[in-house]
Design an enzyme around this catalytic site. Sequence first.
Site, PDB file in Angstrom:
ATOM      1  N   ASP A 238     -17.211 -17.884  13.503  1.00  0.00           N
ATOM      2  CA  ASP A 238     -16.555 -17.184  14.610  1.00  0.00           C
ATOM      3  C   ASP A 238     -16.770 -15.682  14.445  1.00  0.00           C
ATOM      4  OD1 ASP A 238     -14.783 -17.680  12.310  1.00  0.00           O
ATOM      5  OD2 ASP A 238     -13.267 -16.552  13.435  1.00  0.00           O
TER       6      ASP A 238
ATOM      7  N   GLU B 134     -11.928 -17.947  11.120  1.00  0.00           N
ATOM      8  CA  GLU B 134     -11.570 -17.026  10.041  1.00  0.00           C
ATOM      9  C   GLU B 134     -10.923 -15.769  10.602  1.00  0.00           C
ATOM     10  OE1 GLU B 134     -11.709 -13.790   7.122  1.00  0.00           O
ATOM     11  OE2 GLU B 134     -12.766 -13.826   9.028  1.00  0.00           O
TER      12      GLU B 134
END
Lengths: 420, 420
Positions: free
Chosen positions: A102, A167
């Site tokens: 991400d 994350e």
Amino acid sequence: MLVKEKLSNWLLKEKENALAFLQKTVQEASTTGNESGVQKIVAQKLEEIGLEVDLWYPDGEELAGHPNFCASRTDFSQSPNVVGIWRGSGKGRSLVLNGHVDVVPEGDLKQWDDHPFSGKIIDGKLYGRGSTDMKGGNLSLLLAIQALKATGTTLKGDLFFHSVIEEESGGAGTLAAILRGYKADAAIIPEPTNMKIFPAQQGSMWFKLTIKGKAAHGGTRYEGVSAIEKAAVVLEAIKELESKRNNRITDPLYKDIPIPVPINIGKMGGGNWPSSVPDLVYLEGRIGVAPHETLEEVKKELEQYVMRIQDPWLNEHPVSVEWFGAQWLPGSIDPEHPLMNILIRNYEHVRREKPVIEASPWGTDGGLLSQVGDTPSIVFGPGVTAVAHYPNEYIEIEKILEAAEIIALTIYDWCGGSSE
Amino acid sequence: MLVKEKLSNWLLKEKENALAFLQKTVQEASTTGNESGVQKIVAQKLEEIGLEVDLWYPDGEELAGHPNFCASRTDFSQSPNVVGIWRGSGKGRSLVLNGHVDVVPEGDLKQWDDHPFSGKIIDGKLYGRGSTDMKGGNLSLLLAIQALKATGTTLKGDLFFHSVIEEESGGAGTLAAILRGYKADAAIIPEPTNMKIFPAQQGSMWFKLTIKGKAAHGGTRYEGVSAIEKAAVVLEAIKELESKRNNRITDPLYKDIPIPVPINIGKMGGGNWPSSVPDLVYLEGRIGVAPHETLEEVKKELEQYVMRIQDPWLNEHPVSVEWFGAQWLPGSIDPEHPLMNILIRNYEHVRREKPVIEASPWGTDGGLLSQVGDTPSIVFGPGVTAVAHYPNEYIEIEKILEAAEIIALTIYDWCGGSSE
């Protein structure tokens, strides 16, 4: 030929393919909710390399029950996690290699010189959101594994490559991987450290302080109590608390860091009319959590400190403290841990200099791996710290290859590699 | 029968009608843009009393060219001004009686015990937005004129009753009345003073300060410069400037006022992420302007003070100062002015006590009348200062009648009245 030479030669030959792969993954603009494309590319790559692949959609409802779950969503039905598994022959030390796919949003487009997801290469740098944080680091991991496979290596210990989501939003992807059983004796996370080695990582939490005042007309402001003036008193107390907390830190990993665990006030607002005494102000901030601290201890310390500010008005109208949004657990590994020694030795081999060994100023998924997954973690990666989350993010291509070589050798040594 | 007794008796008999009239004007919710209804009621009343009536729609385009025009609109096509004219027989002193019909918005309805425009009477108080600020005061003016007419008074000097729009938004209504020629030797403005007499009125201006910082990640906040921390330095400087400005004020009218011309910071905001060092903060405030000061002098003083803050970062990144929104000119009359003496004498007659004579902590249209209209102004009225602009605004009915009597006698004495 020595293993080192074989790996080094293979990486050199693979460079062009590797960069094309990185461009492809950067071009998959994998902001929150849009990770599916890049994860499928990674899964395919892992299959090609010859790893067993587990691609699954984390069950948000189930995760939400975990005390360390922290996310703004529970629907991951479009956001798969991927783990690549290289089973060892047995009796070796296992390793997790963890990287997130991400990326944070591109922000103000006007501040980018090119398209934020271009993947363009200029002067040895590859540009784009996510290049440094942390698809370049992930590429180092993949190259390391691929190089070992290509040069006919076998391992004794198991190797797990985590390609995780979330994350940037609280770590739900790594939490899901841990809860699915993908833990090991230790972990390496190639977040953008400028090739520094971080055996300790600062955790952090967000808080919101609300400060009350008493409204009055600005022309008779002495009849009111300005919440902005009282906020200045609170800001002063927060700075004192920061000093107090940092004076306690004696870990040599922090010796070159001016403020090991800062308290940052990032946002402030209050009042609603120039001619009125403001009766409410809020401050939003981030408090750093040292590796030896628990989140609960730190919460309590801040709450009590703010409660004890010597100010008659604030004593009668206590500052309210809320903990909101994201929380990152601190992470750590013993600086004398055998994986540290192996990593440092291989670093010195490849780079012909001593590494900088420090504590990181920010949290990573290493907190969850260390504390929830019982997998002590080292953060070490090729990305440029200063451009993470910023416009014109880039990564230096040479560093990706150096990191790949260092990590390949480290896997070999740690997991008990042998060559054909 | 003495004039005083005649007026007093007439007012007593008129009380019920007067209250019905006040209810009607309060029920006309005359927020900005909605003044037409109440102005037509006032115009009709003035005609009934026997005054010449001038109702007109100020030309916003024309007004906008005036250096003291301050409004958020130039379209007054639904917002008439009204002036009632009582021509004197000649050779007398002229007087302006000035009151505004615009009211501030009712605000949060949940904080009102009743409908904000109810006009309900409970225990000698009449409730509603605009009752105190300042339709009750306007009623005192109308009653004073009506009582004089009803008791057969003639005046030597001219009397002008200004029923103006826009006081709450910068004074365009009074400016329009002045520019149409409705000026006089002096003025009385019955703003809500709690029956205090204000020969001096504080002016004020709004300013916005913008303070720069340097962004960085909160975990390495020492790499940035917090605009919030720098704002605290600026707030400190603003307090110093306030002390400095107020230490200069020796006028005995301010002797009981803790801070004669306060600087109020009413609004503050900045930063956008708890984990980032904020790189921009703004402060919005109001600076009080003493009667002897010009707006330009005060602007210059604040700008220079902020420029000279001793701080290396701020010296390289100067605070920007903008003057925005509303400005109110300070107003004044010589405390020894004959109109002051007449007003005080009649106050003592009617109330059998000495008046409180002070400087007002806020601006009124008296600033424009004094400085643009060359009409020195006294602010004196029956309203309750503390409830102006607040929920459950009310006015004490007895005070309206007392103020009416005091003002009627003052008109009589100032304008050279004689009775049949």
